[in-house]
Write a protein that holds these residues in place. Structure first.
Motif, mmCIF file in Angstrom:
data_model
loop_
_atom_site.group_PDB
_atom_site.id
_atom_site.type_symbol
_atom_site.label_atom_id
_atom_site.label_comp_id
_atom_site.label_asym_id
_atom_site.label_seq_id
_atom_site.Cartn_x
_atom_site.Cartn_y
_atom_site.Cartn_z
ATOM 1 N N ALA A 169 0.833 -1.215 0.000
ATOM 2 C CA ALA A 169 0.000 0.000 0.000
ATOM 3 C C ALA A 169 0.863 1.258 0.000
ATOM 4 C CB ALA A 169 -0.929 0.007 1.201
ATOM 5 N N PHE A 170 2.011 1.205 0.655
ATOM 6 C CA PHE A 170 2.881 2.375 0.711
ATOM 7 C C PHE A 170 3.338 2.804 -0.684
ATOM 8 C CE2 PHE A 170 6.998 4.490 1.245
ATOM 9 C CZ PHE A 170 6.616 5.515 2.094
ATOM 10 N N THR A 171 3.592 1.849 -1.551
ATOM 11 C CA THR A 171 4.065 2.191 -2.893
ATOM 12 C C THR A 171 2.969 2.215 -3.951
ATOM 13 O OG1 THR A 171 4.636 -0.115 -3.296
ATOM 14 C CG2 THR A 171 6.385 1.318 -2.490
ATOM 15 N N ASN A 172 1.844 1.555 -3.698
ATOM 16 C CA ASN A 172 0.830 1.401 -4.756
ATOM 17 C C ASN A 172 -0.532 1.989 -4.437
ATOM 18 O OD1 ASN A 172 2.253 -0.449 -6.751
ATOM 19 N ND2 ASN A 172 2.591 -1.496 -4.812
ATOM 20 N N HIS A 173 -0.700 2.626 -3.303
ATOM 21 C CA HIS A 173 -2.016 3.171 -2.936
ATOM 22 C C HIS A 173 -2.430 4.252 -3.940
ATOM 23 C CE1 HIS A 173 -5.215 5.061 -0.631
ATOM 24 N NE2 HIS A 173 -5.286 3.912 0.017
ATOM 25 N N PRO A 174 -3.706 4.310 -4.300
ATOM 26 C CA PRO A 174 -4.171 5.310 -5.276
ATOM 27 C C PRO A 174 -3.851 6.759 -4.892
ATOM 28 C CG PRO A 174 -5.867 3.685 -4.898
ATOM 29 C CD PRO A 174 -4.776 3.390 -3.921
ATOM 30 N N ASP A 175 -3.785 7.048 -3.620
ATOM 31 C CA ASP A 175 -3.458 8.417 -3.199
ATOM 32 C C ASP A 175 -1.990 8.753 -3.391
ATOM 33 O OD1 ASP A 175 -6.078 8.746 -2.469
ATOM 34 O OD2 ASP A 175 -5.732 8.353 -0.333
ATOM 35 N N ARG A 176 -1.160 7.748 -3.648
ATOM 36 C CA ARG A 176 0.276 7.962 -3.755
ATOM 37 C C ARG A 176 0.788 7.859 -5.192
ATOM 38 N NH1 ARG A 176 2.734 7.918 1.235
ATOM 39 N NH2 ARG A 176 4.754 7.523 0.286
ATOM 40 N N VAL A 177 -0.087 7.660 -6.159
ATOM 41 C CA VAL A 177 0.343 7.527 -7.558
ATOM 42 C C VAL A 177 -0.158 8.730 -8.368
ATOM 43 C CG1 VAL A 177 0.394 5.002 -7.456
ATOM 44 C CG2 VAL A 177 -1.672 6.154 -8.233
ATOM 45 N N ALA A 178 0.335 8.833 -9.576
ATOM 46 C CA ALA A 178 -0.068 9.917 -10.476
ATOM 47 C C ALA A 178 -1.563 9.809 -10.788
ATOM 48 C CB ALA A 178 0.743 9.845 -11.762
ATOM 49 N N PRO A 179 -2.212 10.934 -11.031
ATOM 50 C CA PRO A 179 -3.667 10.912 -11.273
ATOM 51 C C PRO A 179 -4.107 9.976 -12.402
ATOM 52 C CG PRO A 179 -2.926 13.161 -10.969
ATOM 53 C CD PRO A 179 -1.692 12.302 -11.004
ATOM 54 N N HIS A 180 -3.322 9.880 -13.459
ATOM 55 C CA HIS A 180 -3.748 9.025 -14.566
ATOM 56 C C HIS A 180 -3.578 7.533 -14.262
ATOM 57 C CE1 HIS A 180 0.567 9.354 -15.331
ATOM 58 N NE2 HIS A 180 0.462 8.260 -16.071
ATOM 59 N N LEU A 181 -2.944 7.195 -13.150
ATOM 60 C CA LEU A 181 -2.756 5.796 -12.763
ATOM 61 C C LEU A 181 -3.635 5.383 -11.586
ATOM 62 C CD1 LEU A 181 1.127 5.545 -12.985
ATOM 63 C CD2 LEU A 181 -0.545 4.683 -14.611
ATOM 64 N N ARG A 182 -4.492 6.261 -11.118
ATOM 65 C CA ARG A 182 -5.263 5.982 -9.903
ATOM 66 C C ARG A 182 -6.235 4.824 -10.068
ATOM 67 N NH1 ARG A 182 -5.559 11.958 -7.858
ATOM 68 N NH2 ARG A 182 -3.549 11.932 -6.815
ATOM 69 N N GLN A 183 -6.941 4.764 -11.177
ATOM 70 C CA GLN A 183 -7.892 3.660 -11.381
ATOM 71 C C GLN A 183 -7.151 2.330 -11.404
ATOM 72 O OE1 GLN A 183 -11.149 3.731 -11.305
ATOM 73 N NE2 GLN A 183 -11.312 1.544 -11.645
ATOM 74 N N ARG A 184 -6.006 2.309 -12.034
ATOM 75 C CA ARG A 184 -5.189 1.096 -12.091
ATOM 76 C C ARG A 184 -4.692 0.729 -10.683
ATOM 77 N NH1 ARG A 184 -3.798 -0.931 -16.617
ATOM 78 N NH2 ARG A 184 -2.218 -2.520 -16.778
ATOM 79 N N ALA A 185 -4.342 1.730 -9.892
ATOM 80 C CA ALA A 185 -3.869 1.490 -8.525
ATOM 81 C C ALA A 185 -4.978 0.921 -7.660
ATOM 82 C CB ALA A 185 -3.315 2.776 -7.931
ATOM 83 N N VAL A 186 -6.206 1.375 -7.865
ATOM 84 C CA VAL A 186 -7.346 0.831 -7.110
ATOM 85 C C VAL A 186 -7.484 -0.664 -7.397
ATOM 86 C CG1 VAL A 186 -9.872 0.846 -6.946
ATOM 87 C CG2 VAL A 186 -8.614 2.999 -6.945
ATOM 88 N N ILE A 187 -7.398 -1.032 -8.661
ATOM 89 C CA ILE A 187 -7.519 -2.438 -9.049
ATOM 90 C C ILE A 187 -6.365 -3.245 -8.462
ATOM 91 C CG2 ILE A 187 -7.476 -4.038 -11.003
ATOM 92 C CD1 ILE A 187 -8.875 -1.757 -12.612
ATOM 93 N N ARG A 188 -5.149 -2.686 -8.533
ATOM 94 C CA ARG A 188 -3.977 -3.387 -7.975
ATOM 95 C C ARG A 188 -4.135 -3.613 -6.472
ATOM 96 N NH1 ARG A 188 0.945 -3.898 -10.073
ATOM 97 N NH2 ARG A 188 2.028 -3.017 -8.285
ATOM 98 N N MET A 189 -4.630 -2.618 -5.759
ATOM 99 C CA MET A 189 -4.817 -2.755 -4.315
ATOM 100 C C MET A 189 -5.891 -3.807 -4.005
ATOM 101 S SD MET A 189 -2.707 -0.951 -2.560
ATOM 102 C CE MET A 189 -3.518 -1.225 -0.996
ATOM 103 N N GLN A 190 -6.966 -3.822 -4.769
ATOM 104 C CA GLN A 190 -8.029 -4.805 -4.538
ATOM 105 C C GLN A 190 -7.515 -6.221 -4.768
ATOM 106 O OE1 GLN A 190 -11.032 -3.409 -7.234
ATOM 107 N NE2 GLN A 190 -11.990 -2.082 -5.701
ATOM 108 N N VAL A 191 -6.776 -6.405 -5.849
ATOM 109 C CA VAL A 191 -6.243 -7.732 -6.153
ATOM 110 C C VAL A 191 -5.231 -8.146 -5.090
ATOM 111 C CG1 VAL A 191 -4.862 -9.051 -7.814
ATOM 112 C CG2 VAL A 191 -6.692 -7.571 -8.625
ATOM 113 N N ALA A 192 -4.343 -7.230 -4.695
ATOM 114 C CA ALA A 192 -3.336 -7.550 -3.681
ATOM 115 C C ALA A 192 -3.995 -7.905 -2.354
ATOM 116 C CB ALA A 192 -2.382 -6.370 -3.501
#
Length: 153
Positions: A113-136
């Motif tokens: 979560a520290f490296t991949n949380h949607p609040d910590r990534v670039a705006p255009h990658l946030r939707q992808r980060a949400v999916i990554r966090m859910q899968v993880a």
């Protein structure tokens, strides 16, 4: 809420003195919905969720990223390597193939979560980060359940 908007649009702008607004025309009982969800009659396995969601999620994320760039007037950046959202890649990134202690799963979740949380990534990658966090989170929960169930047998 949609019914309230439809009623407000039928009246005009919805600001004309009636503060309370009209009641929705479709009755909705939140408690009966919660009872139905917790009753066990609705069954969805994690495998079905992964199979159905993997292709759709990647297509949707790519389409959403492209649409956001188009609306912003930017040109898509083909050289940018997007982080993977497939469960196999995320499991390898988490290191789930190695045996873990129960306490390691919480550390693993926080680290990811520290490296991949949607609040910590670039705006255009946030939707992808949400999916990554859910899968993880799903993978970590499954691995933790297996680790807890393993010694009991």
């Amino acid at each position: 809420m949609l019914d309230d908007l439809f009623v407000a649009s039928d009246k005009g702008d919805g600001i004309e003195g009636d503060e309370a607004g009209a009641r929705p025309s479709i009755p909705f009982d939140y408690l009966s919905v919660a009872d139905e969800l917790h009753s066990g009659r609705i069954k969805v396995s994690a495998a079905e969720y992964r199979e159905a969601g993997t292709d759709l999620a990647s297509e949707f994320a790519a389409l959403l990223d492209h649409a956001k760039l188009a609306l912003a007037g930017e040109v898509p950046r083909p050289e940018e390597k997007l982080p993977p959202i497939d469960p196999v890649s995320i499991a390898a990134e988490l290191g789930l193939n190695q045996s873990k202690q129960i306490a390691d799963f919480s550390r693993m979740r926080r680290s990811f979560a520290f490296t991949n949380h949607p609040d910590r990534v670039a705006p255009h990658l946030r939707q992808r980060a949400v999916i990554r966090m859910q899968v993880a989170n799903m993978l970590i929960d499954e691995a933790k359940r297996r680790a807890v169930a393993g010694p009991r047998r």
